[in-house]
Design an enzyme around this catalytic site. Structure first.
Site, PDB file in Angstrom:
ATOM      1  CD  GLU A   1     -17.061  -8.691 -34.802  1.00  0.00           C
ATOM      2  OE1 GLU A   1     -17.562  -7.763 -34.136  1.00  0.00           O
ATOM      3  OE2 GLU A   1     -16.707  -8.557 -35.982  1.00  0.00           O
ATOM      4  N   GLY A   2     -17.201  -8.288 -29.941  1.00  0.00           N
ATOM      5  CA  GLY A   2     -17.558  -8.212 -28.522  1.00  0.00           C
ATOM      6  C   GLY A   2     -18.661  -9.193 -28.136  1.00  0.00           C
ATOM      7  CG  PHE A   3     -20.751 -10.844 -23.979  1.00  0.00           C
ATOM      8  CD1 PHE A   3     -20.325 -12.148 -23.836  1.00  0.00           C
ATOM      9  CD2 PHE A   3     -21.920 -10.454 -23.353  1.00  0.00           C
ATOM     10  CE1 PHE A   3     -21.045 -13.065 -23.084  1.00  0.00           C
ATOM     11  CE2 PHE A   3     -22.648 -11.363 -22.589  1.00  0.00           C
ATOM     12  CZ  PHE A   3     -22.215 -12.670 -22.460  1.00  0.00           C
ATOM     13  CG  ASN A   4     -23.955  -7.581 -25.498  1.00  0.00           C
ATOM     14  OD1 ASN A   4     -24.806  -8.342 -25.049  1.00  0.00           O
ATOM     15  ND2 ASN A   4     -23.136  -6.900 -24.707  1.00  0.00           N
TER      16      ASN A   4
ATOM     17  NE  ARG B   1     -19.222  -0.471 -25.435  1.00  0.00           N
ATOM     18  CZ  ARG B   1     -17.924  -0.560 -25.695  1.00  0.00           C
ATOM     19  NH1 ARG B   1     -17.054   0.189 -25.054  1.00  0.00           N
ATOM     20  NH2 ARG B   1     -17.489  -1.424 -26.600  1.00  0.00           N
TER      21      ARG B   1
HETATM   22  O1  GFB Z   1     -20.824  -6.060 -25.509  1.00  0.00           O
HETATM   23  P1  GFB Z   1     -20.145  -5.313 -26.567  1.00  0.00           P
HETATM   24  O2  GFB Z   1     -19.895  -6.054 -27.776  1.00  0.00           O
HETATM   25  O3  GFB Z   1     -20.941  -3.991 -26.875  1.00  0.00           O
HETATM   26  O4  GFB Z   1     -18.746  -4.871 -26.012  1.00  0.00           O
HETATM   27  P2  GFB Z   1     -20.682  -2.775 -27.890  1.00  0.00           P
HETATM   28  C1  GFB Z   1     -18.596  -4.118 -24.924  1.00  0.00           C
HETATM   29  C2  GFB Z   1     -17.984  -4.881 -23.761  1.00  0.00           C
HETATM   30  O5  GFB Z   1     -17.493  -3.884 -22.898  1.00  0.00           O
HETATM   31  C3  GFB Z   1     -18.997  -5.712 -22.967  1.00  0.00           C
HETATM   32  C4  GFB Z   1     -17.932  -4.109 -21.590  1.00  0.00           C
HETATM   33  O6  GFB Z   1     -19.128  -7.023 -23.324  1.00  0.00           O
HETATM   34  C5  GFB Z   1     -18.454  -5.538 -21.553  1.00  0.00           C
HETATM   35  O7  GFB Z   1     -17.393  -6.426 -21.315  1.00  0.00           O
HETATM   36  N1  GFB Z   1     -19.032  -3.189 -21.267  1.00  0.00           N
HETATM   37  C6  GFB Z   1     -19.637  -2.264 -22.046  1.00  0.00           C
HETATM   38  C7  GFB Z   1     -19.619  -3.112 -20.064  1.00  0.00           C
HETATM   39  N2  GFB Z   1     -20.590  -1.608 -21.385  1.00  0.00           N
HETATM   40  C8  GFB Z   1     -20.623  -2.113 -20.144  1.00  0.00           C
HETATM   41  C9  GFB Z   1     -21.416  -1.869 -18.989  1.00  0.00           C
HETATM   42  O8  GFB Z   1     -22.314  -1.044 -18.971  1.00  0.00           O
HETATM   43  N3  GFB Z   1     -21.129  -2.609 -17.894  1.00  0.00           N
HETATM   44  C10 GFB Z   1     -20.156  -3.547 -17.869  1.00  0.00           C
HETATM   45  N4  GFB Z   1     -19.969  -4.241 -16.748  1.00  0.00           N
HETATM   46  N5  GFB Z   1     -19.381  -3.813 -18.940  1.00  0.00           N
HETATM   47  C11 GFB Z   1     -18.776  -3.027 -29.704  1.00  0.00           C
HETATM   48  C12 GFB Z   1     -17.707  -4.070 -29.729  1.00  0.00           C
HETATM   49  O9  GFB Z   1     -19.184  -2.848 -28.375  1.00  0.00           O
HETATM   50  O10 GFB Z   1     -18.283  -1.802 -30.133  1.00  0.00           O
HETATM   51  C13 GFB Z   1     -16.965  -4.116 -31.033  1.00  0.00           C
HETATM   52  O11 GFB Z   1     -18.293  -5.331 -29.564  1.00  0.00           O
HETATM   53  C14 GFB Z   1     -16.489  -2.740 -31.428  1.00  0.00           C
HETATM   54  O12 GFB Z   1     -15.885  -4.985 -30.915  1.00  0.00           O
HETATM   55  C15 GFB Z   1     -17.631  -1.773 -31.394  1.00  0.00           C
HETATM   56  O13 GFB Z   1     -15.458  -2.341 -30.544  1.00  0.00           O
HETATM   57  C16 GFB Z   1     -17.173  -0.366 -31.702  1.00  0.00           C
HETATM   58  O14 GFB Z   1     -21.524  -2.893 -29.098  1.00  0.00           O
HETATM   59  O15 GFB Z   1     -20.912  -1.588 -27.034  1.00  0.00           O
END
Ligand code: GFB
Length: 454
Positions: free
Chosen positions: A55-58, A317
């Site tokens: 799972e990702g950060f958010n 994204r």
């Molecule tokens: O945060 P996050 O869970 O959002 O995962 P999603 C995306 C990660 O990619 C962030 C990087 O924590 C950052 O490390 N990232 C994405 C970015 N957008 C940006 C940005 O605008 N700036 C910067 N600096 N970094 C989910 C994933 O991603 O998407 C799941 O958590 C899965 O694992 C799903 O892959 C399809 O909700 O966009």
């Protein structure tokens, strides 16, 4: 808000965790007439949790809110402290040159603000308090093997055989070894798999009655969901729950959700970097933009009070989304076309791009604009080392949150958290709940308006 001091007896009819599988456990049934009896002081207990490594950060931030509200609920009867799981080993944190494990929550968030909601401590402080690198019990949350019976959501939890291969093994001394956020010497005394179909708050009874351990860890905590659905029909409850398990987006219509969310204030050192960038490149200051921040417990803005800086912000994204959501993610050219329309409509010249794209893609995107000024935040090496990929992502979110108009990416939790930040700041929802469309979409449904609740 201050958590009450608790004095109550330990006279639970403790149902001790039996070692055999298929044990029925006590699912919480709210009883408004029950009163705790009070007696000698009760010692503090610690709740730890971790999330599926993929799972990702958010989404992890969303899971924090669920567990935080469980801790809040527990504190109505017993003193519990939430142990913040160190950040690390995230799939999206690709910078190989950075040491991205054992990252403290204070790197990203303001702990004083979190503590206005519930008691929290960092994992290292927890180890110091325990005086031993130990977690007393781990429950590995899992689904029910048989799925939802009769297609119906029911609240339930049972100790069951583990369905998947679990990342914990017993060593020859009987100690359970596992990842433990990269702390190699930590071990657990007990381990069991727990099938759950439950709102996070309903784990309260389990934690109070089925275990007396000083510390309990819920592993795979994303299995429990936000609560407060009583006003919905069973079909929408089911859809809501399915949505949460997939996208971590739901439960946002409750005060509990928003209290926990509002307490997740970004660390001041990250906000300061974002604010400096806004000032220097985007002509944006809180005074002019009407986005002055107060303590979250004092802040109550009406929609439309915030004006925002004179720029459009875009969360674009890329990476895994280019194949995970290829039908809904636009080409750079089509994204540029939509941004140009927004600039024209809002009579603005500047654009801030938050993106996980590489420099080549950013330059390509810029190439589609002749007159507009396109900005991206580029951290110095010192900032990268100090605050890691997570900190840089937060700076992007912070700058994006302050724009006059925001447009995000389809179902991205990164975009969702920006939208929530804008709700907290008091923006008109029309300027917030927007997403880019792809050229192949016939109908481009815009995000639901998840408005703040106080
Ligand atoms: O945060 P996050 O869970 O959002 O995962 P999603 C995306 C990660 O990619 C962030 C990087 O924590 C950052 O490390 N990232 C994405 C970015 N957008 C940006 C940005 O605008 N700036 C910067 N600096 N970094 C989910 C994933 O991603 O998407 C799941 O958590 C899965 O694992 C799903 O892959 C399809 O909700 O966009």
């Amino acid at each position: 808000m201050q958590i009450k001091t608790h004095f109550c007896i330990v006279l639970f009819n403790t149902i001790v965790l039996a070692s055999h599988a298929h044990e029925k456990v006590d699912v919480f049934k709210p009883d408004t007439h029950s009163h705790a009896e009070f007696g000698e002081a009760k010692s503090v207990r610690y709740l730890l949790y971790d999330v599926n490594p993929g799972e990702g950060f958010n989404l992890r931030r969303d899971v924090f809110m669920r567990v935080a509200n469980l801790v809040k609920f527990l504190n109505d009867d017993e003193p519990w402290v939430l142990v913040l799981p160190p950040w690390g080993r995230l799939y999206h944190w690709k910078s190989q040159d950075l040491n991205q494990i054992k990252v403290k929550w204070s790197t990203f968030f303001d702990l004083a603000s979190l503590r206005e909601h519930i008691p929290v401590i960092e994992f290292e402080d927890y180890l110091t308090v325990m005086g031993e690198e130990v977690v007393e019990e781990i429950y590995y949350l899992q689904r029910y093997k048989e799925g939802w019976t009769n297609g119906k959501w029911e609240e339930k939890m049972d100790i069951r055989d583990c369905i998947d291969r679990v990342p914990y093994q017993k060593d020859e001394d009987g100690k359970w070894r596992g990842w433990f956020f990269g702390y190699e010497n930590v071990y657990a005394k007990k381990f069991a798999c727990l099938s759950v179909q439950s709102e996070a708050g309903n784990m309260k009874s389990f934690l109070m009655k089925n275990t007396t351990s000083r510390s309990v860890m819920l592993e795979r905590a994303e299995q429990v969901i936000h609560g407060q659905y009583s006003e919905f029909s069973s079909m929408s409850v089911m859809l809501d729950r399915a949505e949460q398990l997939i996208h971590g987006r739901s439960g946002q219509h409750s005060t509990n959700y928003w209290d926990a969310r509002r307490s997740m204030v970004f660390a001041k050192h990250l906000r300061d970097i974002g604010d400096e960038f806004r000032r220097e490149y985007l002509d944006s200051t809180d005074e002019n933009d009407k986005t002055v921040l107060k303590s979250w417990t004092q802040m109550k803005k009406n929609h439309g009070e915030a004006k925002g800086g004179p720029y459009i912000s875009v969360h674009l994204r890329r990476k895994d989304y280019l194949y995970a959501h290829k039908e809904q993610v636009p080409s750079l050219k089509y994204a540029a076309k939509q941004i140009k329309e927004l600039l024209k409509k809002n009579k603005l010249k500047k654009v801030f791009i938050a993106s996980d794209c590489d420099e080549n893609d950013f330059e390509t995107l810029k190439g589609f604009f002749k007159k507009a000024e396109i900005y991206r935040y580029k951290p110095t090496q010192e900032i990268r080392e100090k605050y890691k990929d997570g900190g840089v992502a937060i700076i992007d979110q912070w700058i994006a949150a302050h724009a006059r108009h925001f447009v995000g990416t389809y179902v991205s939790t990164f975009s969702f958290r920006i939208q929530e930040e804008r709700e907290i700041l008091g923006f008109d929802p029309e300027t917030t709940f927007n997403r880019l469309c792809s050229e192949s979409e016939e109908e481009c449904e815009q995000p639901s308006k998840w408005k703040i609740v106080y």
